[in-house]
Each structure stands twice: as C-alpha cells, then as structure tokens.
Write a protein that holds these residues in place. Structure first.
Motif, PDB file in Angstrom:
ATOM      1  N   GLY A   1     -22.524 -92.662-116.770  1.00  0.00           N
ATOM      2  CA  GLY A   1     -21.350 -93.341-116.235  1.00  0.00           C
ATOM      3  C   GLY A   1     -21.581 -93.765-114.800  1.00  0.00           C
ATOM      4  O   GLY A   1     -22.541 -93.346-114.152  1.00  0.00           O
ATOM      5  N   VAL A   2     -20.680 -94.595-114.292  1.00  0.00           N
ATOM      6  CA  VAL A   2     -20.748 -95.057-112.907  1.00  0.00           C
ATOM      7  C   VAL A   2     -19.584 -94.399-112.175  1.00  0.00           C
ATOM      8  O   VAL A   2     -18.425 -94.818-112.302  1.00  0.00           O
ATOM      9  CB  VAL A   2     -20.668 -96.597-112.827  1.00  0.00           C
ATOM     10  CG1 VAL A   2     -20.779 -97.054-111.376  1.00  0.00           C
ATOM     11  CG2 VAL A   2     -21.739 -97.240-113.693  1.00  0.00           C
ATOM     12  N   PHE A   3     -19.905 -93.342-111.412  1.00  0.00           N
ATOM     13  CA  PHE A   3     -18.874 -92.551-110.741  1.00  0.00           C
ATOM     14  C   PHE A   3     -18.233 -93.338-109.614  1.00  0.00           C
ATOM     15  O   PHE A   3     -18.911 -93.928-108.782  1.00  0.00           O
ATOM     16  CB  PHE A   3     -19.461 -91.250-110.205  1.00  0.00           C
ATOM     17  CG  PHE A   3     -18.436 -90.384-109.531  1.00  0.00           C
ATOM     18  CD1 PHE A   3     -17.472 -89.735-110.277  1.00  0.00           C
ATOM     19  CD2 PHE A   3     -18.428 -90.224-108.148  1.00  0.00           C
ATOM     20  CE1 PHE A   3     -16.513 -88.939-109.669  1.00  0.00           C
ATOM     21  CE2 PHE A   3     -17.476 -89.428-107.534  1.00  0.00           C
ATOM     22  CZ  PHE A   3     -16.514 -88.786-108.293  1.00  0.00           C
ATOM     23  N   GLN A   4     -16.894 -93.322-109.588  1.00  0.00           N
ATOM     24  CA  GLN A   4     -16.116 -93.981-108.551  1.00  0.00           C
ATOM     25  C   GLN A   4     -15.522 -92.915-107.639  1.00  0.00           C
ATOM     26  O   GLN A   4     -14.707 -92.106-108.081  1.00  0.00           O
ATOM     27  CB  GLN A   4     -14.991 -94.822-109.174  1.00  0.00           C
ATOM     28  CG  GLN A   4     -15.459 -95.804-110.237  1.00  0.00           C
ATOM     29  CD  GLN A   4     -16.368 -96.860-109.671  1.00  0.00           C
ATOM     30  OE1 GLN A   4     -16.013 -97.573-108.741  1.00  0.00           O
ATOM     31  NE2 GLN A   4     -17.564 -96.965-110.240  1.00  0.00           N
ATOM     32  N   SER A   5     -15.938 -92.893-106.389  1.00  0.00           N
ATOM     33  CA  SER A   5     -15.426 -91.925-105.423  1.00  0.00           C
ATOM     34  C   SER A   5     -14.155 -92.489-104.801  1.00  0.00           C
ATOM     35  O   SER A   5     -14.208 -93.451-104.031  1.00  0.00           O
ATOM     36  CB  SER A   5     -16.478 -91.651-104.348  1.00  0.00           C
ATOM     37  OG  SER A   5     -15.992 -90.703-103.434  1.00  0.00           O
ATOM     38  N   ILE A   6     -13.005 -91.911-105.161  1.00  0.00           N
ATOM     39  CA  ILE A   6     -11.719 -92.392-104.656  1.00  0.00           C
ATOM     40  C   ILE A   6     -10.901 -91.204-104.163  1.00  0.00           C
ATOM     41  O   ILE A   6     -11.237 -90.048-104.424  1.00  0.00           O
ATOM     42  CB  ILE A   6     -10.950 -93.197-105.729  1.00  0.00           C
ATOM     43  CG1 ILE A   6     -10.574 -92.321-106.932  1.00  0.00           C
ATOM     44  CG2 ILE A   6     -11.768 -94.406-106.194  1.00  0.00           C
ATOM     45  CD1 ILE A   6      -9.704 -93.031-107.973  1.00  0.00           C
ATOM     46  N   ALA A   7      -9.807 -91.495-103.479  1.00  0.00           N
ATOM     47  CA  ALA A   7      -8.923 -90.451-102.954  1.00  0.00           C
ATOM     48  C   ALA A   7      -8.309 -89.641-104.094  1.00  0.00           C
ATOM     49  O   ALA A   7      -8.155 -90.134-105.218  1.00  0.00           O
ATOM     50  CB  ALA A   7      -7.819 -91.084-102.111  1.00  0.00           C
ATOM     51  N   ALA A   8      -7.916 -88.402-103.782  1.00  0.00           N
ATOM     52  CA  ALA A   8      -7.347 -87.492-104.785  1.00  0.00           C
ATOM     53  C   ALA A   8      -6.084 -88.049-105.432  1.00  0.00           C
ATOM     54  O   ALA A   8      -5.751 -87.676-106.550  1.00  0.00           O
ATOM     55  CB  ALA A   8      -7.055 -86.132-104.162  1.00  0.00           C
TER      56      ALA A   8
END
Length: 191
Positions: A149-156
């Motif tokens: 997968g392509v991990f998306q780092s976003i806010a909680a």
C-alpha cells in the motif's frame, strides 16, 4: 434497510467501537457487531487509548460492549458495507482465516469498507491494500508499505478516501471518518 458488518474484539479501542456503532445505527443502518469465537449476547472488553504527550498512546480499561450478532452466522453477501475497529484486537483478529476471507469479499465486489487506527492491520493481513492509498495509526504505516500500500501520513483527526476504502489514523477523526463512509455508502443527510 442497509446492513453493515462491524468487526471488533477484546481490547478494541473503546471509542472506535462504541462511537461508529452508535453513529451508524443513528442514521438507520442495521449494524451487526461480531467477533470470531463469540456469539450474539457475548461481551468484549474495550480499552481507552489516549494521547497524553508520551511516545505512544496510553491505555486504560474501557467498557464491556455486547455483541449483537454471532460471527458464525455471517453471510457476507447480506452486507452493504464493512467497518473495522482499531485498538489491540486487530493484532489477533488478523490471524483468523475466515475473518480475512470475509474482508477479501468486500474488496472483490468493491463494497464500502472503513477501517480506523490499527484496524488496518486486518487489511494488510487480508492482502487487500496493494496499490491502494490509505492511512492508519503511524505505527502501522510500515505494515501498509510492506503489504504494497501507499501510506498517507495525515493528522490524527484526518481521513483518507481511495475508492471504496475510507481510513483514518485514530478516533479523533470520527466526524470525518463516518461522514466519508456515509458518502460511499450512498447516504444523504439533509438538515
């Protein structure tokens, strides 16, 4: 009435089970909460995870949550969508072959799926994230990448939507998480 299959288990994150379950029932869905090896009327124990400035979340005892459907009665073709709670439960739920087959079905037929926090561990174990963009609790990010997968780092409190898949890092995202899931379920709310 549309039906939703809701996967949860012992030491699931309290809010990630209680709140989505209640929100989805509130808008009129029939929501079947299930856990492998448990039946309708059995309880699961939940845990409350909080962000208190430590290197990871803290964990406190939550509530007992009563399951309203038996895992062994599931016929996945009866459901219009799938929700997967986070917490510690996914680390052992992903070892259940039948549960993984149920999850794979929703992706095979392109039905709506929502997973939050560590619930994404079930998706990686089911081998359904390859080539998909999604988010999770940051500690699960390496698993997403290893599973293709392509991990998306976003806010909680953020949400990420990729086709039929809605994912969020943690319970602070509930308003946007459920709103986006309702959209892909085809729900409309008028005020």
């Amino acid at each position: 009435m549309k039906k939703i299959l809701f996967l949860t288990g012992d030491y699931t994150e309290d809010y990630e089970t209680m709140v989505p379950f209640q929100m989805l029932e509130m808008v009129g869905y029939e929501v079947h909460t299930v856990c492998p090896d448990k039946k309708e009327g059995d309880s699961i124990k939940t845990a409350i995870h909080d962000f208190e400035g430590d290197q990871t979340y803290s964990e406190k005892p939550g509530h007992n949550f009563v399951l309203n459907y038996s895992f062994d009665k599931i016929n996945v073709e009866d459901y219009d969508g799938l929700v997967i709670a986070g917490g510690r439960a996914p680390e052992y739920l992903r070892l259940n072959k039948k549960l993984l087959e149920h999850v794979q079905y929703f992706f095979t037929v392109n039905k709506p799926v929502a997973a939050i926090c560590h619930g994404i561990q079930i998706l990686t174990a089911a081998n359904v994230v390859k080539g998909r963009k999604l988010t999770a609790y940051p500690a699960v990010g390496p698993e997403v990448t290893l599973a293709g997968g392509v991990f998306q780092s976003i806010a909680a409190d953020g949400v990420f939507v990729d086709g039929n898949l809605v994912t969020s890092p943690a319970w602070p995202a509930h308003p946007s998480f459920i709103r986006e899931f309702l959209k892909i379920m085809g729900a409309t709310i008028t005020l």
